[in-house]
Design an enzyme around this catalytic site. Structure first.
Site, PDB file in Angstrom:
ATOM      1  N   CYS A 137       0.828  -1.209   0.000  1.00 47.45           N
ATOM      2  CA  CYS A 137       0.000   0.000   0.000  1.00 47.45           C
ATOM      3  C   CYS A 137       0.861   1.257   0.000  1.00 47.45           C
ATOM      4  O   CYS A 137       1.349   1.676   1.057  1.00 47.45           O
ATOM      5  CB  CYS A 137      -0.908  -0.036   1.233  1.00 47.45           C
ATOM      6  SG  CYS A 137      -1.888   1.458   1.428  1.00 47.45           S
ATOM      7  N   CYS A 140      -0.373   4.109   2.144  1.00 44.24           N
ATOM      8  CA  CYS A 140      -0.096   3.978   3.579  1.00 44.24           C
ATOM      9  C   CYS A 140       1.376   4.240   3.893  1.00 44.24           C
ATOM     10  O   CYS A 140       1.692   4.838   4.915  1.00 44.24           O
ATOM     11  CB  CYS A 140      -0.428   2.570   4.073  1.00 44.24           C
ATOM     12  SG  CYS A 140      -1.936   1.868   3.409  1.00 44.24           S
ATOM     13  N   ASP A 141       2.281   3.784   3.049  1.00 48.82           N
ATOM     14  CA  ASP A 141       3.688   3.685   3.451  1.00 48.82           C
ATOM     15  C   ASP A 141       4.665   4.551   2.667  1.00 48.82           C
ATOM     16  O   ASP A 141       5.849   4.612   3.021  1.00 48.82           O
ATOM     17  CB  ASP A 141       4.157   2.217   3.316  1.00 48.82           C
ATOM     18  CG  ASP A 141       3.366   1.294   4.229  1.00 48.82           C
ATOM     19  OD1 ASP A 141       2.894   1.772   5.270  1.00 48.82           O
ATOM     20  OD2 ASP A 141       3.226   0.103   3.897  1.00 48.82           O
TER      21      ASP A 141
END
Ligand code: NAP
Length: 321
Positions: A137, A140-141
């Site tokens: 993701c 997200c990261d």
């Protein structure tokens, strides 16, 4: 023993929330186990530009929040818990059983909408390095990879989207794809190609992801699928975007699944092989897998459930006249 629900919906995302919206508007008072990861994969998406009705696009999480609120407005009861076990009746009108740990719920109809999860690459090092360089993701990261070099594995729209987002943070992103032809749509591929710090590398597969002495990703070993040439690439990030697998483990043995784990439905309906159990969204669909098609099938599931409840002799809670 709890009194039986008309409909329990398991899962959220566009399919689950749309089913909840329709079932709530049909005054079925649906009980929705939306899961801890409510909103599904769209929570990990940035801009959704192809959902009708949003001419300027909409953020995936924002769209899920709005869908959630819309279903609640008509009386859907949302519970942020994961269902842990199910047992479905064989006979029409029979009650289905749904558990959240030790807590049992009964329902005359169940709609399954658990969606899909990220597919794993299966390369050595992948699991050990998850969260230490390997990610599924970018939304997200990506921020953890500021000024680093990373690869994105995959050749579909997800890989393009991940790479474009990631490239805002990293020094360089290399999209590694196993074939020379990309599966991605022309518009997404063109966008990725137009980003200065994105490179495309084909036809390569990841052979191994190698940790540093400190246990974080430091190297990706790649292999050319045509020439067998090996390539070592120093990267601290490997984003895997190679598609999805249906989240069907809790219903394995309870409804018919195909060889890839997708729930099998009858013809163009959302009916499973169990009377009163319906399925929608990415849990069923290995072809289209769009937010809009998932929402459409969630609507179908709610209508199928409503008609089933109307036409099936009541052995549980009676529908309001
Ligand atoms: P996808 O279209 O199924 O593409 C998966 C890609 O990963 C393919 O290129 C495939 O290679 C590759 N792949 C699969 N298994 C692999 C393995 N074991 N090793 C290496 N490569 C592997 O999946 P997706 O990109 O997640 O997209 C799913 C759906 O969501 C699509 O319908 C897509 O249009 C949609 N989507 C749309 C958007 C958008 O419009 N913004 C964004 C994301 C997703 P092959 O091509 O060789 O099979």
């Amino acid at each position: 023993m709890p009194s039986p629900e008309n409909v329990i919906i398991i899962g959220s995302g566009p399919a689950g929330y749309t089913a909840a919206l329709y079932a709530a508007r049909a005054e079925l008072e649906p009980l929705v186990f939306e899961g801890f990861a409510w909103g599904g994969l769209l929570q990990q998406t940035t801009d959704v530009e192809n959902f009708p009705g949003y001419p300027a696009g909409v953020g995936g999480p924002e769209m899920m929040q709005q869908l959630r609120e819309q279903s609640e407005r008509f009386g859907a009861r949302l519970v942020t818990e994961n269902v842990t076990r199910v047992e479905f009746a064989d006979d029409p009108g029979g009650l289905h059983r749904v558990w959240v740990d030790d807590e049992e719920h009964l329902a005359r109809a169940v709609i399954l909408a658990m969606g899909a999860e990220h597919k794993r690459l299966g390369a050595p090092g992948e699991l050990e390095l998850a969260g230490r360089g390997v990610s599924y993701c970018a939304t997200c990261d990506a921020a953890f990879f500021k000024d680093h070099d990373a690869i994105v594995v995959g050749g579909g729209d997800s890989a393009m989207e991940e790479a474009i987002f990631l490239a805002k943070f990293t020094r360089k992103v290399t999209i590694v794809h196993r074939r020379e032809q990309f599966r991605a749509s022309a518009i997404m591929l063109d966008r990725a190609r137009s980003v200065a710090n994105i490179e495309l590398l084909t036809p390569y597969v990841v052979e191994e992801l190698v940790p540093s002495p400190k246990g974080a990703l430091q190297l990706a070993r790649l292999r050319n699928t045509q020439t067998a040439e090996q390539l070592e690439m120093a990267v601290t990030g490997a984003f895997v975007a190679i598609g999805h697998v249906p989240t069907s483990e809790i219903v394995r043995g309870a409804v018919e699944l195909d060889e890839n784990g997708y729930v099998v439905t009858e013809g163009r309906s959302t009916r499973t092989n169990r009377p009163g159990v319906f399925a929608a969204g990415d849990l069923v669909d290995h072809t289209y897998r769009q937010a809009v098609t998932a929402a459409g099938s969630g609507c179908q599931a709610a209508l199928d459930a409503e008609w089933y409840l109307r036409d099936t002799p009541v052995r549980g809670k009676a529908l309001a006249a």
